[in-house]
Design a protein around this motif. Structure first.
Motif, PDB file in Angstrom:
ATOM      1  N   ALA A  76       0.796  -1.157   0.103  1.00 36.80           N
ATOM      2  CA  ALA A  76       0.154   0.141   0.020  1.00 36.80           C
ATOM      3  C   ALA A  76       0.701   1.339   0.121  1.00 36.80           C
ATOM      4  N   LEU A  77       2.190   1.223   0.735  1.00 41.01           N
ATOM      5  CA  LEU A  77       3.110   2.479   0.808  1.00 41.01           C
ATOM      6  C   LEU A  77       3.461   2.693  -0.671  1.00 41.01           C
ATOM      7  N   ASN A  78       3.996   1.787  -1.246  1.00 34.50           N
ATOM      8  CA  ASN A  78       4.460   2.033  -2.665  1.00 34.50           C
ATOM      9  C   ASN A  78       3.119   2.409  -3.803  1.00 34.50           C
ATOM     10  N   ASN A  79       2.063   2.040  -3.652  1.00 34.62           N
ATOM     11  CA  ASN A  79       1.045   2.483  -4.501  1.00 34.62           C
ATOM     12  C   ASN A  79       0.628   3.787  -4.126  1.00 34.62           C
ATOM     13  N   TYR A  80       0.865   4.231  -3.049  1.00 31.12           N
ATOM     14  CA  TYR A  80       0.358   5.791  -2.442  1.00 31.12           C
ATOM     15  C   TYR A  80       1.550   6.716  -3.040  1.00 31.12           C
ATOM     16  N   ASP A  81       2.797   6.364  -2.813  1.00 35.34           N
ATOM     17  CA  ASP A  81       3.695   7.371  -3.086  1.00 35.34           C
ATOM     18  C   ASP A  81       4.578   7.020  -4.000  1.00 35.34           C
ATOM     19  N   GLY A  82       4.382   5.764  -4.907  1.00 34.38           N
ATOM     20  CA  GLY A  82       5.387   5.508  -6.165  1.00 34.38           C
ATOM     21  C   GLY A  82       6.731   4.870  -5.655  1.00 34.38           C
ATOM     22  N   GLY A  83       6.891   4.911  -4.418  1.00 31.27           N
ATOM     23  CA  GLY A  83       8.040   4.380  -4.035  1.00 31.27           C
ATOM     24  C   GLY A  83       9.008   5.547  -3.787  1.00 31.27           C
ATOM     25  N   VAL A  84       8.529   6.840  -3.704  1.00 28.72           N
ATOM     26  CA  VAL A  84       9.346   7.865  -3.497  1.00 28.72           C
ATOM     27  C   VAL A  84       9.082   8.437  -2.163  1.00 28.72           C
ATOM     28  N   ARG A  85      10.017   8.209  -1.268  1.00 34.81           N
ATOM     29  CA  ARG A  85       9.632   8.466   0.355  1.00 34.81           C
ATOM     30  C   ARG A  85       9.864  10.028   0.418  1.00 34.81           C
ATOM     31  N   THR A  86       9.118  10.610   0.829  1.00 32.46           N
ATOM     32  CA  THR A  86       9.156  12.108   1.281  1.00 32.46           C
ATOM     33  C   THR A  86       8.459  12.606   2.625  1.00 32.46           C
ATOM     34  N   VAL A  87       9.121  13.647   3.199  1.00 31.35           N
ATOM     35  CA  VAL A  87       8.553  14.188   4.380  1.00 31.35           C
ATOM     36  C   VAL A  87       7.550  15.184   4.090  1.00 31.35           C
ATOM     37  N   VAL A  88       7.522  16.073   3.079  1.00 30.04           N
ATOM     38  CA  VAL A  88       6.637  16.892   2.771  1.00 30.04           C
ATOM     39  C   VAL A  88       6.012  16.723   1.262  1.00 30.04           C
ATOM     40  N   GLY A  89       5.019  17.318   1.041  1.00 35.21           N
ATOM     41  CA  GLY A  89       4.376  17.146  -0.181  1.00 35.21           C
ATOM     42  C   GLY A  89       3.240  16.317  -0.282  1.00 35.21           C
ATOM     43  N   PRO A  90       2.458  16.422  -1.431  1.00 38.21           N
ATOM     44  CA  PRO A  90       0.902  15.658  -1.779  1.00 38.21           C
ATOM     45  C   PRO A  90       0.999  14.099  -1.175  1.00 38.21           C
ATOM     46  N   THR A  91       2.290  13.553  -1.414  1.00 37.80           N
ATOM     47  CA  THR A  91       2.466  12.048  -1.039  1.00 37.80           C
ATOM     48  C   THR A  91       3.336  11.847  -0.197  1.00 37.80           C
ATOM     49  N   ALA A  92       3.482  12.672   0.861  1.00 35.44           N
ATOM     50  CA  ALA A  92       4.337  12.687   2.012  1.00 35.44           C
ATOM     51  C   ALA A  92       4.047  11.590   2.816  1.00 35.44           C
ATOM     52  N   THR A  93       4.770  10.590   3.303  1.00 38.99           N
ATOM     53  CA  THR A  93       4.413   9.259   4.156  1.00 38.99           C
ATOM     54  C   THR A  93       5.017   9.466   5.431  1.00 38.99           C
ATOM     55  N   ALA A  94       6.208  10.197   5.516  1.00 38.65           N
ATOM     56  CA  ALA A  94       7.108   9.951   6.973  1.00 38.65           C
ATOM     57  C   ALA A  94       6.184  10.475   7.959  1.00 38.65           C
ATOM     58  N   GLY A  95       5.086  11.270   7.844  1.00 42.69           N
ATOM     59  CA  GLY A  95       4.294  11.497   8.949  1.00 42.69           C
ATOM     60  C   GLY A  95       3.453  10.379   9.428  1.00 42.69           C
ATOM     61  N   ILE A  96       3.444   9.188   8.798  1.00 45.61           N
ATOM     62  CA  ILE A  96       2.790   8.006   9.303  1.00 45.61           C
ATOM     63  C   ILE A  96       3.663   7.542  10.667  1.00 45.61           C
ATOM     64  N   TRP A  97       4.765   7.629  10.575  1.00 43.59           N
ATOM     65  CA  TRP A  97       5.835   7.279  11.533  1.00 43.59           C
ATOM     66  C   TRP A  97       5.851   8.132  12.857  1.00 43.59           C
ATOM     67  N   SER A  98       6.478   9.355  12.427  1.00 44.81           N
ATOM     68  CA  SER A  98       6.998  10.269  13.436  1.00 44.81           C
ATOM     69  C   SER A  98       5.845  11.884  13.254  1.00 44.81           C
ATOM     70  N   THR A  99       6.208  12.710  14.039  1.00 44.54           N
ATOM     71  CA  THR A  99       5.135  13.992  13.974  1.00 44.54           C
ATOM     72  C   THR A  99       5.832  14.959  13.334  1.00 44.54           C
ATOM     73  N   TYR A 100       5.125  15.783  12.493  1.00 40.96           N
ATOM     74  CA  TYR A 100       5.812  16.973  11.808  1.00 40.96           C
ATOM     75  C   TYR A 100       4.583  18.290  12.041  1.00 40.96           C
ATOM     76  N   PRO A 101       5.094  19.104  12.004  1.00 36.56           N
ATOM     77  CA  PRO A 101       4.285  20.267  12.342  1.00 36.56           C
ATOM     78  C   PRO A 101       3.442  20.793  10.966  1.00 36.56           C
ATOM     79  N   GLN A 102       2.197  21.421  11.283  1.00 38.73           N
ATOM     80  CA  GLN A 102       1.673  21.967  10.145  1.00 38.73           C
ATOM     81  C   GLN A 102       2.504  23.111   9.647  1.00 38.73           C
ATOM     82  N   PRO A 103       2.375  23.549   8.193  1.00 36.99           N
ATOM     83  CA  PRO A 103       3.019  24.615   7.637  1.00 36.99           C
ATOM     84  C   PRO A 103       3.382  25.976   8.420  1.00 36.99           C
ATOM     85  N   PHE A 104       2.184  26.117   9.128  1.00 37.06           N
ATOM     86  CA  PHE A 104       2.307  27.668   9.725  1.00 37.06           C
ATOM     87  C   PHE A 104       2.506  27.517  11.098  1.00 37.06           C
ATOM     88  N   VAL A 105       3.092  26.409  11.651  1.00 36.21           N
ATOM     89  CA  VAL A 105       3.457  26.263  13.105  1.00 36.21           C
ATOM     90  C   VAL A 105       5.012  26.323  13.097  1.00 36.21           C
TER      91      VAL A 105
END
Length: 261
Positions: A76-105
């Motif tokens: 499911a992870l590869n289907n979602y991000d095409g194998g490109v692991r990113t922290v930010v962006g429309p297909t970012a998946t790093a936030g599944i595991w650890s926490t990241y702030p909203q852009p305005f925070v």
């Protein structure tokens, strides 16, 4: 159950420190499995399976099950991000595991968020486990702590994901760094974020416990006061009995004073 006795003789750990570490490991594993699993389901399904409230419930119940337990990546992870692991962006998946702030925070606001959230968590835990307070049954403690985490997540989770526990964020962040996301989980915002959910909760935990003691814990009657009143129960019932005893004593002293006059 001879097999169990035999297995126990081979596997039982006698060192208390190793036993505690083993229990903490599996408890944290249960917490992260349920919590990150709920986030993965929400993100990878693009919100069609599990909303934010469901994520909050899973983190709260994950805490509960992790405590009870200690008292994998699919296609499911590869289907979602095409194998490109990113922290930010429309297909970012790093936030599944650890926490990241909203852009305005900002990192400063995020730090305050973590301090405040963790102070609520630890202050609440101290209140729940204080034997001189309401003192719920020991078996209810994991449930109440889990509900406390749910409450914090539902109230303050929007800004940066309410890590409120370094073990919940740092371990998964290290995992993403070695599992395909590279250095970005740490270099995010020029290395000015990863420390927030690690340092903030440490300070917040101390602050939360301190606040509880200043406002509540330091003001319980002493053992001597209980003994003078002939009360053996130091819980909520004992406090009520002592208060009634003190009020009666004050009333009697007032009557005697008025009689003398």
């Amino acid at each position: 159950m001879a097999w169990r006795t035999s297995l126990k003789s081979y596997l039982q750990i006698n060192n208390v420190y190793f036993r505690v570490a083993l229990a903490e490991f599996i408890g944290t594993f249960i917490l992260i499995s349920f919590g990150d699993g709920s986030v993965a389901q929400h993100v990878l399904s693009r919100g069609t399976y599990g909303g934010l409230l469901a994520v909050n419930w899973c983190w709260g119940l994950g805490v509960m099950m992790g405590v009870y337990f200690s008292l994998g990546v699919s296609d499911a992870l590869n289907n979602y991000d095409g194998g490109v692991r990113t922290v930010v962006g429309p297909t970012a998946t790093a936030g599944i595991w650890s926490t990241y702030p909203q852009p305005f925070v900002t990192s400063t606001n995020g730090f305050v968020d973590q301090v405040f959230g963790t102070a609520l968590l630890v202050g609440g835990i101290v209140a729940i486990t204080d034997p001189k307070n309401a003192s719920p049954h020991k078996g209810m403690t994991p449930l109440l702590v889990g509900l406390l985490v749910l409450l914090i997540g539902a109230s303050f989770g929007f800004n940066c994901g309410y890590a409120i526990n370094p073990a919940r964020d740092l371990g998964p962040r290290i995992f993403t760094a070695v599992a395909g996301w590279g250095i970005e989980p740490f270099s995010f915002r020029e290395y000015n974020w990863f420390w927030v959910p690690v340092v903030g909760p440490h300070l917040g935990a101390v602050l939360g416990a301190f606040i509880y003691q200043v406002f509540v814990g330091l003001h319980w009657p002493t053992e001597e006061e209980y003994e003078v009143a002939g009360i053996t129960n130091e819980g909520l019932e004992g406090n009520q009995q002592l208060q009634e005893s003190l009020e009666m004593s004050h009333s009697n002293n007032s009557i005697h004073s008025e009689t003398r006059h």
